[in-house]
Design a protein around this motif. Sequence first.
Motif, PDB file in Angstrom:
ATOM      1  N   PHE A 707       0.356  -1.402  -0.333  1.00 29.79           N
ATOM      2  CA  PHE A 707      -0.306  -0.450  -0.048  1.00 29.79           C
ATOM      3  C   PHE A 707       0.682   1.055  -0.189  1.00 29.79           C
ATOM      4  N   LEU A 708       1.908   1.272   1.686  1.00 26.67           N
ATOM      5  CA  LEU A 708       2.479   2.023   1.252  1.00 26.67           C
ATOM      6  C   LEU A 708       3.411   2.962  -0.109  1.00 26.67           C
ATOM      7  N   GLU A 709       4.516   1.765  -0.926  1.00 23.60           N
ATOM      8  CA  GLU A 709       4.735   2.266  -1.733  1.00 23.60           C
ATOM      9  C   GLU A 709       4.188   2.500  -3.402  1.00 23.60           C
ATOM     10  N   HIS A 710       2.753   2.557  -3.423  1.00 22.99           N
ATOM     11  CA  HIS A 710       2.270   2.430  -4.560  1.00 22.99           C
ATOM     12  C   HIS A 710       1.390   3.772  -4.177  1.00 22.99           C
ATOM     13  N   LEU A 711       1.184   4.471  -2.887  1.00 21.52           N
ATOM     14  CA  LEU A 711       0.472   5.767  -2.741  1.00 21.52           C
ATOM     15  C   LEU A 711       1.676   5.812  -3.433  1.00 21.52           C
ATOM     16  N   ILE A 712       3.253   5.850  -2.860  1.00 19.51           N
ATOM     17  CA  ILE A 712       4.236   7.370  -3.308  1.00 19.51           C
ATOM     18  C   ILE A 712       4.411   6.898  -4.668  1.00 19.51           C
ATOM     19  N   SER A 713       4.477   6.160  -5.249  1.00 26.76           N
ATOM     20  CA  SER A 713       4.995   5.695  -6.956  1.00 26.76           C
ATOM     21  C   SER A 713       3.448   6.488  -7.278  1.00 26.76           C
ATOM     22  N   VAL A 714       2.438   6.770  -7.340  1.00 23.06           N
ATOM     23  CA  VAL A 714       1.525   6.968  -7.674  1.00 23.06           C
ATOM     24  C   VAL A 714       1.524   9.136  -7.284  1.00 23.06           C
ATOM     25  N   GLN A 715       1.927   9.180  -6.140  1.00 24.32           N
ATOM     26  CA  GLN A 715       2.840  10.793  -5.805  1.00 24.32           C
ATOM     27  C   GLN A 715       3.494  11.466  -6.939  1.00 24.32           C
ATOM     28  N   VAL A 725      -2.962  16.424  -0.778  1.00 24.69           N
ATOM     29  CA  VAL A 725      -4.265  14.954  -0.293  1.00 24.69           C
ATOM     30  C   VAL A 725      -4.231  14.031   1.211  1.00 24.69           C
ATOM     31  N   CYS A 726      -5.641  14.388   1.293  1.00 23.15           N
ATOM     32  CA  CYS A 726      -5.932  13.180   2.641  1.00 23.15           C
ATOM     33  C   CYS A 726      -6.459  12.152   2.239  1.00 23.15           C
ATOM     34  N   LEU A 727      -6.067  10.820   3.260  1.00 20.99           N
ATOM     35  CA  LEU A 727      -6.902   9.530   3.115  1.00 20.99           C
ATOM     36  C   LEU A 727      -7.781   9.574   4.363  1.00 20.99           C
ATOM     37  N   GLU A 728      -8.921   8.456   3.629  1.00 17.30           N
ATOM     38  CA  GLU A 728     -10.429   9.253   3.710  1.00 17.30           C
ATOM     39  C   GLU A 728     -10.094   7.254   5.056  1.00 17.30           C
ATOM     40  N   GLY A 747       2.900   5.618   8.576  1.00 10.74           N
ATOM     41  CA  GLY A 747       4.598   6.070   7.077  1.00 10.74           C
ATOM     42  C   GLY A 747       3.645   6.851   5.874  1.00 10.74           C
ATOM     43  N   ALA A 748       2.797   6.841   5.965  1.00 12.67           N
ATOM     44  CA  ALA A 748       1.575   7.697   4.443  1.00 12.67           C
ATOM     45  C   ALA A 748       1.590   9.009   5.008  1.00 12.67           C
ATOM     46  N   ARG A 749       1.739   9.403   6.968  1.00 11.61           N
ATOM     47  CA  ARG A 749       1.723  10.627   7.606  1.00 11.61           C
ATOM     48  C   ARG A 749       2.738  10.858   7.185  1.00 11.61           C
ATOM     49  N   ASP A 750       4.042  10.316   8.317  1.00 17.92           N
ATOM     50  CA  ASP A 750       5.397  10.541   7.722  1.00 17.92           C
ATOM     51  C   ASP A 750       5.635  11.518   6.440  1.00 17.92           C
ATOM     52  N   TYR A 751       5.480  10.671   5.097  1.00 14.95           N
ATOM     53  CA  TYR A 751       5.944  11.237   3.833  1.00 14.95           C
ATOM     54  C   TYR A 751       4.772  12.464   3.495  1.00 14.95           C
ATOM     55  N   GLY A 752       3.858  12.874   4.465  1.00 15.13           N
ATOM     56  CA  GLY A 752       2.830  14.320   3.927  1.00 15.13           C
ATOM     57  C   GLY A 752       2.088  14.751   3.985  1.00 15.13           C
ATOM     58  N   PHE A 753       0.945  13.003   3.970  1.00 12.32           N
ATOM     59  CA  PHE A 753       0.288  13.209   4.089  1.00 12.32           C
ATOM     60  C   PHE A 753      -0.860  13.396   4.972  1.00 12.32           C
ATOM     61  N   SER A 754      -2.115  13.815   5.036  1.00 12.38           N
ATOM     62  CA  SER A 754      -2.954  14.031   6.036  1.00 12.38           C
ATOM     63  C   SER A 754      -3.810  12.655   5.717  1.00 12.38           C
ATOM     64  N   PRO A 774      -2.631   8.883  14.284  1.00  7.32           N
ATOM     65  CA  PRO A 774      -2.666  10.928  14.328  1.00  7.32           C
ATOM     66  C   PRO A 774      -2.507  11.402  13.146  1.00  7.32           C
ATOM     67  N   VAL A 775      -4.541  10.903  13.338  1.00 10.17           N
ATOM     68  CA  VAL A 775      -5.722  11.627  12.143  1.00 10.17           C
ATOM     69  C   VAL A 775      -5.412  13.192  12.550  1.00 10.17           C
ATOM     70  N   ASP A 776      -5.617  14.110  11.482  1.00  4.95           N
ATOM     71  CA  ASP A 776      -5.688  15.363  11.100  1.00  4.95           C
ATOM     72  C   ASP A 776      -6.895  15.592  11.406  1.00  4.95           C
ATOM     73  N   TRP A 777      -8.072  14.388  10.731  1.00  6.18           N
ATOM     74  CA  TRP A 777      -9.327  15.280  10.473  1.00  6.18           C
ATOM     75  C   TRP A 777     -10.451  13.513  11.025  1.00  6.18           C
ATOM     76  N   LEU A 778     -11.307  14.679  11.628  1.00  3.81           N
ATOM     77  CA  LEU A 778     -12.579  13.368  11.726  1.00  3.81           C
ATOM     78  C   LEU A 778     -13.788  14.181  11.148  1.00  3.81           C
ATOM     79  N   LYS A 779     -14.452  13.007  11.017  1.00  2.99           N
ATOM     80  CA  LYS A 779     -16.172  13.314   9.799  1.00  2.99           C
ATOM     81  C   LYS A 779     -16.752  12.642  10.241  1.00  2.99           C
ATOM     82  N   ILE A 780     -18.070  13.632  10.494  1.00  2.00           N
ATOM     83  CA  ILE A 780     -19.269  13.013  11.874  1.00  2.00           C
ATOM     84  C   ILE A 780     -19.862  12.382  10.803  1.00  2.00           C
ATOM     85  N   ASP A 781     -20.801  10.957  11.118  1.00  2.00           N
ATOM     86  CA  ASP A 781     -21.418  10.646   9.813  1.00  2.00           C
ATOM     87  C   ASP A 781     -22.466  11.220   9.376  1.00  2.00           C
ATOM     88  N   ARG A 782     -23.848  10.934   8.845  1.00  2.00           N
ATOM     89  CA  ARG A 782     -24.227  11.864   8.549  1.00  2.00           C
ATOM     90  C   ARG A 782     -25.496  10.985   9.292  1.00  2.00           C
TER      91      ARG A 782
END
Length: 867
Positions: A707-715, A725-728, A747-754, A774-782
Amino acid sequence: MLTEDAPGEGSVADDRQVVLVVDDDARLRDLLCTVLTPLNCEIAQAASGEEALTALLQRKVAVIVLDINMPGMDGFETAQLIRDVEELASTPIIFLTGQAEAGDLGRGYDLGAVDFLMKPVSRQVFLAKVKALLELDRSFARLRAAAAKLHEEQLMAARAAEIRQREELAFTRRREKLGNVFTAASIDLPSLERTIVAELSQMFDAECVLRVPTADNGFHESFSHEGSGEASDLLQALLAEPLADLAPGPQPQDAVMVEQLTARGQLVGVVCVGRAGGPAFTEAEGALFRGASVGAALAISNASLYRVQAEYAAVMQATGDAILAVDMSGAIRSCNKAATALFSADRDALMGKSIVDLAVAQDRERLKEQLDTTMATRQEVSLEMTLAGRDDHPVDVMITLSPIGDAGDLHVAVVVHDLTEIKRAQTEIRHLASHDPLTDLANRRQLNDRLAVLSGQRDTGSKLTALLYMDVNQFKGVNDTYGHDTGDELLLEVATRLRSAVDDDTLVCRVGGDEFIVVFEDVASVDAAVAEGNRILDRVQARPVACRNVTLYPSLSMGIACLGVTAHSPEELLTQADMAMFEAKKNRLDVCVPYTDQIGSRQEGKAYLRAEVVDAIARSDFRMVYQPIVNSATGALFGLEALIRWRAGGREIPAAEIIALAEDSGQAGALGRWILARSFEDYVALGRPDLRLHVNVSPDQVLDEGFLEHLISVQQDTKVAPGSVCLELTERAFTRDPAPAHKALRGARDYGFSLAMDDFGVEHASMTNLMHVPVDWLKIDRSFVARVEDDERVQRLVRGQIAVAAYMQADLIAEGVESLQQAEWLRDAGCVLQQGFLYSHPIETTELATYIDSRTAVGADQGANEN
């Protein structure tokens, strides 16, 4: 699945060994068997734990390759049954698994596994490990052969001992005439050797040396002059010759006499006497020396024979098999301790009793005939029969009759091997092959056999055969929360209640971890079968189950299908009942659901979509839409959430259903990679780095090792700034072992993603995850947003979520905002960022740029008015 590292080399075994490959995936079994082809071994296959147990009853297996995750009896249950059988306990097992859960490794080694391999497995690693185990098996086989050979040699030695004893009688008178001075000597060989050299030295007033061969083809010497510890120069020169080359009779100047000591046709030593510088030996002394040598040879032979007999007697008494010697009439002449223990009698009570009388009545004539045949043909024979053991209790045994002695004194050695434990193990294995080991209910194999019989007997005028398929609801949660021991207690109680709810003749089966089946024969109608199913549900669910550490309320989902109504074969019957059960579980119905064509059509449609997911990813049949995230205070556009869409079969498939289909077909990782790549490309095409892109990632995608390797590769390919980019993700990603997910997300957050926690506060919510991720956002459910206007309890919950976000220094986004009142309440409560139909439905990619331009203008105007 196997991976190929480099070409491997096989070895050709001297004997054909058997490797049993057990896996429910036929394609993988064939691939594993192909990899093992160079080993020149016989390869057997089994598609389930039950088939593996059957195969082990039919042949001897050198190595077992066992998949853990199989339907029905899994690999651990199969391994436990194998280890419980004494003859199979040492058979090496290699476990295979595609996804190991916590504790699987330790559990596998506790069951005696020699190795534990994760799929995909390297061809070379797999081949090398199986090859090593086959070589070890051959080594053990050689050891067993050597042990058998030793046993045969001991038996031959005992037979030879009896022959030597008879020869000894012929020499007795001759020894008496010669005045054998060794008759009183010890049967201990070292003491006897000292006596021989001392007596001969004194008899002839000379030095004496006795040379006796040893087991390692060397020799041992005894000297009459113990003080010097060596013979004279004359004797030393003579004894420099090899033992067998020393010529008997007088030697140079008649100063030395040498005689080979032979008894019972064997060379047992050489004796020399010599007088260095003394008178020559006379003819009378030569004759006396020869006679004395005969006595010495016989004494040495007797001492050696006694030692062999003592060793063999110890072996006979120590063996677990009963051993008896009988004469030509069948009368018992001797026996070991195991024989007296088997027949519960002392040795004297057995002596003289006929071995034939120890057999049960129906086997006596057969034993008598075989005993006579053995005497006549003098050939060893083995046969199974039943003897009357202690207290006349019948004992299944294997009897081996071996003739010993000659025509004048012919006896038969009878070896009795108790087969009780083997028979019991065979009976247990046969039972386990058709029964579930936990509940002792019938298993899938017995079910299939019964359905095949019922299908063959069915005719159009007969009554119906109904199959009730049921599943324990929330059973995985019981295992995860209270442990597998509690889960087993629940299953045992459900099985007990099912068994007690029907007649003794009704087949009740456990066919999976928490799946049960009841088969009703001769049912009058579908309605009658449904009524029976509802009655069983009431019986099982009527009262709670008190386990060791919790009280549980059993809940079942039940479906039913009837042979001859909608199903026309056992396969269709099982499939249709399973579909009906799934319908009951999906809709949370607490009644028995009969199968209908409508249910079948829906399930077939889902099966079609699962099969289509792979091709849809390859063809990019999916598309992305984007829902705006808006600052409710300023009206400015904050960001976009990427949502997947798919139109198939003439309808729009919801995103949640797309994800579920991908997970069911094993394509969650591939779909997730497609979503990342497409949403990043769409974001770059907008040219609006000031907007935040939110992308959903599935639990299976996060748990993928790549997962992390592909995420960085696409970026890196799209040049998207990670900070944009924020990953939910939902907290379902942490319902299994959370450590891998925590590691990947950090690992994703250390790379700079939220990171954002989606659906916060719903179903799987856990404050523990907020400590590790270490989440940056909380989403209140509908589901909270929909009731926040008029439900004070929901308002308090939402305020609590807002407080948690503040304490965690995380930002908030509210989902599903559809009314102005909802937007204002959330904004006043502290949640400014919002998304929902109030602001916009998800927007197609082709219309996204136009929307953003218009929304930017609106936000700018609203901001100007406020200023």
